[in-house]
Structure formats: structure tokens, C-alpha cells
Design an enzyme around this catalytic site. Structure first.
Site, mmCIF file in Angstrom:
data_model
loop_
_atom_site.group_PDB
_atom_site.id
_atom_site.type_symbol
_atom_site.label_atom_id
_atom_site.label_comp_id
_atom_site.label_asym_id
_atom_site.label_seq_id
_atom_site.Cartn_x
_atom_site.Cartn_y
_atom_site.Cartn_z
ATOM 1 N N ASP A 160 0.846 -1.190 0.000
ATOM 2 C CA ASP A 160 0.000 0.000 0.000
ATOM 3 C C ASP A 160 0.889 1.250 0.000
ATOM 4 O O ASP A 160 2.111 1.140 0.068
ATOM 5 C CB ASP A 160 -0.929 0.028 1.225
ATOM 6 C CG ASP A 160 -0.177 -0.223 2.518
ATOM 7 O OD1 ASP A 160 1.017 0.138 2.597
ATOM 8 O OD2 ASP A 160 -0.774 -0.774 3.462
ATOM 9 N N ASP A 212 1.410 5.075 1.835
ATOM 10 C CA ASP A 212 1.031 5.962 2.925
ATOM 11 C C ASP A 212 1.428 7.379 2.542
ATOM 12 O O ASP A 212 2.479 7.594 1.932
ATOM 13 C CB ASP A 212 1.770 5.573 4.218
ATOM 14 C CG ASP A 212 1.482 4.142 4.610
ATOM 15 O OD1 ASP A 212 0.302 3.795 4.728
ATOM 16 O OD2 ASP A 212 2.444 3.364 4.784
ATOM 17 N N ASP A 255 11.190 4.740 11.984
ATOM 18 C CA ASP A 255 12.001 3.671 12.576
ATOM 19 C C ASP A 255 13.320 3.430 11.831
ATOM 20 O O ASP A 255 14.394 3.699 12.352
ATOM 21 C CB ASP A 255 11.180 2.383 12.730
ATOM 22 C CG ASP A 255 10.409 1.976 11.483
ATOM 23 O OD1 ASP A 255 10.540 2.650 10.444
ATOM 24 O OD2 ASP A 255 9.677 0.968 11.544
HETATM 25 P P1 ATP Z 1 4.752 -2.441 5.057
HETATM 26 O O1 ATP Z 1 3.536 -1.579 4.813
HETATM 27 O O2 ATP Z 1 5.373 -2.991 3.837
HETATM 28 O O3 ATP Z 1 4.548 -3.425 6.113
HETATM 29 P P2 ATP Z 1 5.817 0.015 6.041
HETATM 30 O O4 ATP Z 1 7.233 0.466 6.245
HETATM 31 O O5 ATP Z 1 4.997 0.819 5.094
HETATM 32 O O6 ATP Z 1 5.880 -1.498 5.635
HETATM 33 P P3 ATP Z 1 3.800 0.650 7.952
HETATM 34 O O7 ATP Z 1 3.468 -0.079 9.190
HETATM 35 O O8 ATP Z 1 2.802 0.727 6.855
HETATM 36 O O9 ATP Z 1 5.139 -0.021 7.435
HETATM 37 O O10 ATP Z 1 4.239 2.096 8.392
HETATM 38 C C1 ATP Z 1 4.443 3.173 7.482
HETATM 39 C C2 ATP Z 1 5.651 3.982 7.917
HETATM 40 O O11 ATP Z 1 5.424 4.533 9.218
HETATM 41 C C3 ATP Z 1 6.930 3.184 8.055
HETATM 42 O O12 ATP Z 1 7.596 3.045 6.845
HETATM 43 C C4 ATP Z 1 7.711 4.026 9.049
HETATM 44 O O13 ATP Z 1 8.304 5.130 8.434
HETATM 45 C C5 ATP Z 1 6.628 4.512 9.978
HETATM 46 N N1 ATP Z 1 6.463 3.587 11.102
HETATM 47 C C6 ATP Z 1 5.619 2.538 11.188
HETATM 48 N N2 ATP Z 1 5.717 1.919 12.367
HETATM 49 C C7 ATP Z 1 6.645 2.593 13.065
HETATM 50 C C8 ATP Z 1 7.182 2.467 14.371
HETATM 51 N N3 ATP Z 1 6.773 1.504 15.178
HETATM 52 N N4 ATP Z 1 8.113 3.355 14.757
HETATM 53 C C9 ATP Z 1 8.514 4.347 13.939
HETATM 54 N N5 ATP Z 1 8.053 4.523 12.710
HETATM 55 C C10 ATP Z 1 7.126 3.659 12.262
HETATM 56 MG MG MG Z 2 2.860 0.588 4.660
#
Ligand code: ATP
Ligand code: MG
Length: 484
Positions: free
Chosen positions: A52, A54, A128
Site C-alpha cells: 500500500d 502511505d 524507525d
Molecule cells: P509495510 O507496509 O510494507 O509493512 P511500512 O514500512 O509501510 O511497511 P507501515 O506499518 O505501513 O510499514 O508504516 C508506514 C511507515 O510509518 C513506516 O515506513 C515508518 O516510516 C513509519 N512507522 C511505522 N511503524 C513505526 C514504528 N513503530 N516506529 C517508527 N516509525 C514507524
Molecule cells: Mg505501509
């Protein structure tokens, strides 16, 4: 901070779905800054298909709501976000955040409340891993890189922003995320993380809410690299935190189920993430069944009780939502039905809503050397491809074999039920349960006092065990971390 040309990073608007462009454009038109951030940018740069996209903006959630009106819903209390519906998709729109104030962290340093709006630089520092902190403005064709994240992507390195120990303490779920990204992207974990990724550090996961851990466990199960991450969970001591009651051992059954899950995801098949919980908890479930059997409990009741016990214990680590709980118990109950089906129920059983999951589970057991399935996995496998005539013959043959072995068996006096109607696999509490036909006449109604265990050993709806209330979980002590 470096501003890079998107094309140099291998990014272009052609790679983006209309939904995310629509959100970025609407925010920009209203005078706000808007970027794509996180996994979407990272995965595109790695040539992967993002799950997805964001978005992040300097508009507050209330301002985002003004821009999108009824297409927008503000969610979360501790971590306020806007959900924007673009066509059939939902885009998460976050507001730039500043570091949380001291007053809202727990004794262990965990962030409890986090709605402090800030600048893009502050927002970046809160993310993160470096690879998750690239900001892509598709219309300007720019990527903002505050920390040489592009190099980390090139070198396939997972690096935490800021002081690693502090970042794990702030939010212990980042430990799970580290293993997930390392496994999913096949990245190496930077030494600065490895040094502090100790068993003591993983103990911090005890403070994380079971809800959040369930969500994270689902992400681990469905990322397409479950088989790769399982040994990592054991090596880093995370398994112990997530699945306290399950022996940290990747049995043949668990390993095969993990590979199977990954393959299904690769070819675009759907998976029910609760299925893997059914696999993980199968052994503890069987052990608990034996415990009740040894106490003289009838098999059906032993299974029902064991299922409740095992799921209740797991729920202290990762909440098991009601739908998952029912699914898991049904898959387990299907094992008994598929192993020893009544001949007149075979055809309707093969059309049962839970047949597919139950059969897959049975076949996995059989293929991983569990001979207690008595070859029924292969039998059902063959049955499904047969013509009506062949099915009839196969059932007749099965019936003869079954009658022979039943004659031999000591407990032969249990008569076969004439009905071909399949009872519900798992009885749910009345308000949520599948609707059952109400008995119309008093003659049809069961007599409460004596109808407890059916002739075939299954238990009826009037059995006390079926009247058990849903397990009450004490969440008053649970500390919720930020939800992202
Ligand atoms: P995926 O959607 O492929 O699982 P993602 O990196 O997009 O991976 P998400 O959980 O959708 O993960 O989170 C979007 C963004 O928000 C992350 O890329 C990161 O920058 C931030 N983020 C998410 N969780 C955390 C956290 N626990 N601590 C700090 N930043 C976070
Ligand atoms: Mg994501």
C-alpha cells in the site's frame, strides 16, 4: 538533507496508482505539503510491489478532513490519523509529527501518546528505519533523503534512526519490524542493532498490548517470507515473547505450513492468517486434549475444552480475535470429521465452508509425516477430483473398510447416526453464533437433563461447555503503544 531526482531513484508517477496521486494532488491544491512515505517508496525502489501507499502532510487531521469531507475519517486517539477513501482504496494520511513529550511515556520509556504535530525534519527523525524514511513528491519528481537512506537501500542494510537502544525502548515492536523487514527484503541487520538486540531487550515486548502483537504477528505471517523469519524469531528471542506456550522448534509441520503460506502469497492466493495460528497451536492443543482425556473427559468435550484453554493462554501474548478463534477451533474440529467421516456425510462435508482449510491442514499434517491421519489426507485429495460415479464407489469402499474396523473395535456399541446433516463444528455463544433452526415443536426440543453428549461422542448445544461465556480478558493492565 539531499533532494534527489525521483527518476534517479527509479521512481516515476507511472508506477503509482491513481488513488495515491489523487490524495497528494488534492492536498497540494489546498496549499499543503504532501509526500508518499514509508514502505511504498522503499518497495518501489527495490523493484517490489508495494502492499500500500502511505501519505504524510503538514495538514492536521482536521484539515485533511476539510479537504476530503465525507471521504475522510479521523481514526486513533493516541495516534491520530486520517483515512481517506480514494476510489475503492483507503489511503492513510498522517500529519508530520514532532517528538513526543516526556510526560506521555511509560516508566520503561514507551511512548503512550503521540499527537504532537511538527515539521518534516521532526517527522523524519521519528520514523524507525532509514529505508522507511524517504519522502517522495511525485508531481515535483523529488525524493527527500535526510539520512543517506538511498545508500542503505543500495547496500541492503537495515539501520535504525537515532540511538538503537532508545528506539527499541520507545517502541519494542520495532524489534519485530526489524526481523520482518530483514526477512522480507533479504537485508542485513546493521551491527549497531545486533549489538543491542539482546534477550533483555526482547523482554520489553511484555509491555506491548496483545492487540498490537496480534497485528504484528499477522504481518509476519502474511509478508510472503514467513519461512525465512521463523528461525530469526527463535534466534532473537522473539518467539518466546509472542508464543510463550509453544516450544521454539520449527517442526516439519510448522516449516511446511510456513512454506505453503509463502507460496500461496507468491501466486496471489488468499490466506487466512489465523490458519498459521492453528498450525502453531496444534501440538499444545493435542497435549491439552490428552490432559482432559486422561481425566476421563469424553473426546468431544476434551477437544472443546482444550481448544478454549490453548487459545485463552495464547491470547495473553497476542489477542486472538473472535473470528480467528472460531476459525482455528473449526479447523481443529474438522480434523476429527475428516479422519472418520460418516459415509452419508462425506459429500456434504466436502462442501462445508471450513472443508478447504480443514483439508489443507490435514494434508499438511500427513505430508509432514503425521501418520495418525491414516492416509485420509490423500483420500480426500483424490475424492475431490472424482466423478459422481467414482465418488459413490469410493464412499462404498470406505464404508466397507470402516464397518470392518468398527466391528473390530471394542467401542462398537456406539450406533451410527442416521442423519446426514452436519452439526456446527464449533458452537458459538448465542448472540454471535451461526443461526440454527429453532425446534418448532416441544417434541423436537432436546430434553435438557439428559442430552449432553451425543451418541457419536459430539456434544450438543445444551451442553454446559457450550454455554461458557467468552473468555474475559483483563486488559486493565495492558499498556497500548502507538499504532502506526
Ligand atoms: P509495510 O507496509 O510494507 O509493512 P511500512 O514500512 O509501510 O511497511 P507501515 O506499518 O505501513 O510499514 O508504516 C508506514 C511507515 O510509518 C513506516 O515506513 C515508518 O516510516 C513509519 N512507522 C511505522 N511503524 C513505526 C514504528 N513503530 N516506529 C517508527 N516509525 C514507524
Ligand atoms: Mg505501509
Amino acid at each position: 538533507m539531499q533532494t534527489l531526482r525521483a527518476s534517479k531513484c527509479g521512481l516515476s508517477t507511472a508506477m503509482l496508482p491513481a488513488s495515491i496521486l489523487d490524495v497528494i494532488d488534492a492536498l497540494t491544491k489546498a496549499g499543503y505539503e504532501a509526500y508518499i512515505v514509508g514502505g511504498g517508496v522503499r518497495d518501489l525502489m527495490l523493484g517490489l510491489n508495494p502492499k500500500d501507499f502511505d501519505a504524510v502532510t503538514n495538514a492536521t487531521p482536521a484539515q485533511v478532513k476539510e479537504v476530503f469531507g465525507r471521504r475522510c475519517r479521523i481514526i486513533g486517539r493516541r495516534f491520530e490519523l486520517a483515512h481517506v477513501y480514494a476510489g475503492r482504496e483507503l489511503i492513510e494520511v498522517a500529519t508530520f509529527r514532532a517528538p513526543p513529550k516526556k510526560a506521555v511515556t511509560s516508566a520503561a520509556g514507551m511512548i503512550l501518546r503521540d499527537n504532537n504535530w511538527g515539521s518534516i525534519e521532526q517527522d523524519f527523525a521519528r520514523r524507525d528505519f532509514s529505508i522507511n524514511a524517504l519522502y517522495y513528491q511525485p508531481r515535483k519528481g523529488e525524493v527527500l533523503d535526510f539520512c543517506n537512506a538511498v545508500d542503505d537501500i543500495k547496500h541492503k542494510t537495515l539501520r535504525l534512526l537515532g540511538d538503537p537502544a532508545l528506539r527499541f525502548e520507545e517502541d519494542p515492536v520495532r524489534m519485530l519490524r526489524a526481523l520482518r523487514f530483514a526477512a522480507k527484503l533479504n537485508f542485513q541487520i546493521d551491527d549497531s542493532i545486533l549489538e543491542i538486540f539482546t534477550p533483555e531487550m526482547t523482554e520489553l515486548l511484555r509491555d506491548v498490548s496483545p492487540h498490537r502483537l496480534y497485528d504484528e504477528s499477522q504481518k509476519l505471517f502474511t509478508m510472503g517470507h514467513l519461512h525465512r523469519v521463523l528461525p530469526m524469531l527463535i534466534d532473537f528471542g522473539i518467539w518466546k515473547q509472542l508464543f510463550a506456550e509453544i516450544k521454539p522448534d520449527i517442526t516439519d509441520f510448522i516449516g511446511k505450513a510456513a512454506k505453503n503460506t509463502d507460496q500461496r502469497i507468491q501466486i496471489g492466493k488468499t490466506i487466512n492468517p489465523a490458519f498459521f495460528y492453528a498450525v502453531l497451536l496444534w501440538k499444545p492443543f493435542l497435549e491439552r486434549c490428552e490432559f482432559y482425556s486422561a481425566k476421563g473427559t469424553v473426546p468431544a468435550e476434551a477437544r472443546a475444552q482444550a481448544g478454549l484453554d490453548v487459545l485463552k493462554r495464547q491470547a495473553t501474548r497476542t489477542i486472538i480475535p473472535r473470528f480467528a478463534e472460531t476459525f482455528i477451533r473449526e479447523v481443529w474440529e474438522m480434523q476429527t470429521r475428516l479422519l472418520n467421516p460418516k459415509p452419508q456425510q462425506i459429500e456434504s462435508l466436502s462442501g462445508h465452508a471450513r472443508f478447504r482449510a480443514g483439508f489443507d491442514f490435514l494434508l499438511l499434517r500427513e505430508n509432514s509425516g503425521d501418520d495418525s491421519t491414516q492416509g485420509m489426507g490423500a483420500w480426500w485429495d483424490a475424492y475431490q477430483t472424482m466423478s459422481a460415479d467414482e465418488k459413490e464407489k469410493a464412499i462404498a469402499q470406505y464404508n466397507r473398510k470402516r464397518s470392518r474396523s468398527r466391528r473390530k473395535a471394542a467401542q462398537e456399541e456406539v450406533p451410527d447416526s442416521r442423519t446426514s446433516e452436519i452439526e456446527p463444528l464449533v458452537q458459538e455463544t448465542e448472540s454471535r453464533g451461526r443461526r440454527q433452526r429453532k425446534p418448532k415443536t416441544s417434541a423436537e426440543r432436546p430434553v435438557r437433563s439428559d442430552v449432553r453428549v451425543n451418541e457419536d461422542g459430539s456434544i450438543g448445544a445444551d451442553h454446559p461447555i457450550m454455554k461458557r461465556k467468552r473468555v474475559q480478558r483483563d486488559l486493565s493492565q495492558v499498556v497500548f503503544g502507538p499504532t502506526q
